[in-house]
Scaffold this motif. Structure first.
Motif: not given
Length: 195
Positions: A63-66, A73, A75, A146, A158, A163
């Motif tokens: 997931e990508r979340q703020y 954001v 991961i 996302d 990553w 990342r």
């Protein structure tokens, strides 16, 4: 632990500093191993579960979340806080469905981690899930993210290049690497409750 009395502190008293909607902060007065005393301020947490969802083609659901405290954001693996009286497996199943829309046919417990031992008692259980079926996500109100998949090689890269910086997601990388290499084994079990 019984063999560590020379390191163990004993709580003498507790003061509640904050009880918010999410955070519960306390200040303990403790007796130190040498007989002195000190204070320890920390966050009480009900615990959480993170899930490593493996697709049939060998990818990992992420997931990508703020995240407001970091201002960026992130991961992350699907994860969430335990509800009162909820088992870790049920929490993992619930969070996987709510956040990603996936249910899993098989589950395996991997490890428990303490992400911030200096100022929280939070423990995160990490579970692997496979035999995924995609349905509809049921995000909590105010939750925006996302969902995507990555190969194990992308995931590990990553973690190495910065990342991925989330601690639970980075810690799981060690297990992913060793499970996929066959070095560490998981005890897979059929999902005990309908997901």
């Amino acid at each position: 632990m019984s063999d560590d009395p020379h390191l163990t502190e004993h709580t003498l008293s507790r003061e509640e500093l904050l009880r918010g909607l999410f955070l519960h902060v306390v200040r303990d007065t403790v007796r130190l191993p040498d007989g002195g005393s000190a204070t320890r301020e920390y966050v009480l947490h009900p615990g959480a579960v993170a899930v490593v969802p493996l697709t049939d083609d060998g990818r990992i659901v992420l997931e990508r979340q703020y995240r407001h405290p970091t201002g960026q954001v992130m991961i992350e693996l699907p994860a969430g806080k335990l509800d009162a009286g909820e088992s870790a497996l049920v929490c993992g199943q619930r969070e996987l469905l709510e956040e990603t829309g996936y249910t899993a046919r098989e589950w395996a417990y991997a490890f428990t981690m303490y992400p911030t031992v200096a100022y929280s008692d939070e423990a995160i259980q990490v579970w692997f899930a496979r035999g995924l079926t995609l349905g509809e996500a049921k995000l909590d109100q105010g939750e925006f993210l996302d969902v995507f998949t990555a190969t194990p090689q992308e995931y590990l890269a990553w973690c190495g290049n910065g990342r991925i910086v989330d601690s639970k997601t980075m810690a799981a990388a060690i297990w992913i690497q060793n499970v996929l290499a066959g070095t560490w084994k998981l005890d897979w079990q059929a999902s005990p409750v309908p997901a």
